[in-house]
Design an enzyme around this catalytic site. Structure first.
Site, short mmCIF file in Angstrom:
data_model
loop_
_atom_site.label_atom_id
_atom_site.label_comp_id
_atom_site.label_asym_id
_atom_site.label_seq_id
_atom_site.Cartn_x
_atom_site.Cartn_y
_atom_site.Cartn_z
N HIS A 33 0.83 -1.20 0.00
CA HIS A 33 0.00 0.00 0.00
C HIS A 33 0.86 1.26 0.00
CE1 HIS A 33 -2.60 3.02 2.20
NE2 HIS A 33 -3.32 2.74 1.13
N GLU A 36 1.99 1.82 -3.50
CA GLU A 36 0.91 2.41 -4.30
C GLU A 36 0.87 3.93 -4.13
OE1 GLU A 36 -3.44 3.62 -3.71
OE2 GLU A 36 -3.20 1.54 -3.06
N HIS A 37 0.95 4.40 -2.90
CA HIS A 37 0.95 5.84 -2.65
C HIS A 37 2.15 6.51 -3.28
CE1 HIS A 37 -2.13 6.81 0.66
NE2 HIS A 37 -2.41 5.57 0.27
N GLU A 113 -4.33 7.48 7.88
CA GLU A 113 -5.33 6.60 7.25
C GLU A 113 -5.60 5.38 8.13
OE1 GLU A 113 -6.06 4.34 2.94
OE2 GLU A 113 -4.18 5.40 3.33
#
Length: 405
Positions: A33, A36-37, A113
């Site tokens: 993840h 991805e960012h 998040e």
């Protein structure tokens, strides 16, 4: 993979990688993840602003997501901007800078998040559910990772992940819309020339175990998940399972909605779902209810589950089939949905499954097949996850006992 839709003016194009949080090193949970960012944070020829501005300058949009089994980067643009969109995607995927300053900022964003997810009980309950169903396994670890791990992930962990997993053997380029196959092939051959070499990464075999997780929280509602071992996305009974989920808790006419919400008023939200993966799956029911209703809710849900296989009607089966067929066919109106089907199905099945084949498989499912599928799924050890004020929730053994026919 392409799906030509000559009647539209747009195209959705993306890169699908068959890797996600299931394919992370255990000590680097969350790295998929974070990668991805960070792919949005700059390349040698584009900074973070340029990546977004170039797409938005032509009215398009760019997005991505990470799941447990795949990571996807995609753009939707007007048909004449296909080359621009593929060029940006190719640059992001092949030439990420992973700038240390940007990485430090993005770590903090993702930690926020994670905190937001923790503060959203009807979201985080799913992570607890999978951790309970697959304890100590990569499949049971959260996609977002943990704050401690994400906060200390070094740049080298991101680089190693990309170099070892973002390889052609794990990759599908898919486009749907006003585009030709030849266009996409030519652009891909020209733009994707700097990918690392390597073999497809295999995930560890998942072993469903089931069990219980409870967490007392000072909330207005109790958030519950009751689930079972489901089916993989290649299981012959998958379509029967989809129909089972639909008639049990897939809409306002479903058994759970009618009995639990309409007749008894015990919940605002209740639904069932089937989540299939490469080698396993889960079938579960989610409900959010007031603490004063928990004691009545759980027995009612268990009774609906227990009696389902013995009381199916042809009308219910026909209605579930119609719902699934309509959902499949309505999704064909979206270029993004069609591109998603191309990419995901190629990774899962090695081919695209035409809508006509899906409809035919749904038509072939009869009442007996659904009943047999229900017996198969509900015979597995249950997984119970609950967050909130739990005084009214009976013991795990009592819940499991209610599910025995």
């Amino acid at each position: 993979m392409t799906d030509t839709m000559p009647h539209v003016e747009t195209v959705t194009v993306g890169v699908w990688f068959g890797v996600g949080s299931r394919h992370e090193p255990l000590a680097a949970n969350g790295v998929a993840h974070v990668v991805e960012h960070m792919l949005f944070k700059g390349t040698p020829t584009r900074d973070a602003f340029a990546i977004s501005a170039e797409i938005e300058n032509v009215g398009g949009h760019l997005n991505a997501y990470t799941s447990r089994e795949q990571t996807t980067y995609y753009a939707k643009v007007l048909k004449e901007d296909l080359g621009l969109a593929m060029g940006i995607l190719a640059d992001m995927v092949q030439h990420p800078l992973f700038d240390e300053g940007e990485l430090e900022k993005e770590r903090q964003v993702i930690i926020q998040e994670i905190g937001q997810a923790e503060d959203t009980p009807d979201d985080i309950v799913y992570d607890h559910f999978l951790a309970t169903a697959f304890p100590g396994q990569r499949l049971g670890r959260p996609v977002l990772g943990t704050a401690d791990i994400v906060g200390s992930l070094p740049r080298t962990a991101l680089m190693d992940y990309v170099h070892g997993r973002y390889v052609p053997a794990n990759m599908v380029v898919a486009a749907a819309g006003n585009v030709t196959h030849e266009q996409v092939v030519e652009l891909a051959a020209r733009l994707f020339t700097d990918l690392p070499t390597g073999e497809a990464i295999q995930a560890e075999q998942a072993l469903y175990q089931g069990g219980e997780f409870r967490e007392e929280r000072d909330l207005e509602q109790v958030h519950l998940l009751l689930g079972f071992q489901g089916l993989s996305n290649t299981d012959p009974d998958l379509y029967a399972t989809l129909m089972l989920s639909t008639l049990l808790g897939g809409g306002m006419s479903s058994r759970l909605f009618q009995e639990v919400r309409e007749k008894r008023g015990l919940v605002y939200s209740i639904h069932s779902f089937n989540w299939s993966m490469a080698d396993t799956g889960v079938f579960a029911i989610y409900a959010g209810t007031g603490p004063e209703s928990t004691g009545e809710l759980v027995p009612v849900v268990c009774e609906e589950v227990r009696r389902l296989a013995r009381s199916l009607t042809q009308d219910e089966v026909s209605r579930a089939r119609a719902q699934l067929k309509a959902s499949q066919l309505m999704g064909l109106e979206s270029t993004t949905n069609r591109a998603e089907q191309l990419g995901s199905q190629m990774l899962s099945h090695g081919r695209y499954i035409p809508p006509a084949e899906t409809v035919a498989r749904l038509d072939a499912v009869d009442l007996d097949a659904i009943a047999a599928c229900a017996d198969r799924i509900f015979a597995s050890k249950p997984t119970l996850t609950a967050l909130g004020p739990l005084e009214g929730l009976e013991s795990y053994d009592d819940v499991a006992g209610r599910l025995v026919a």
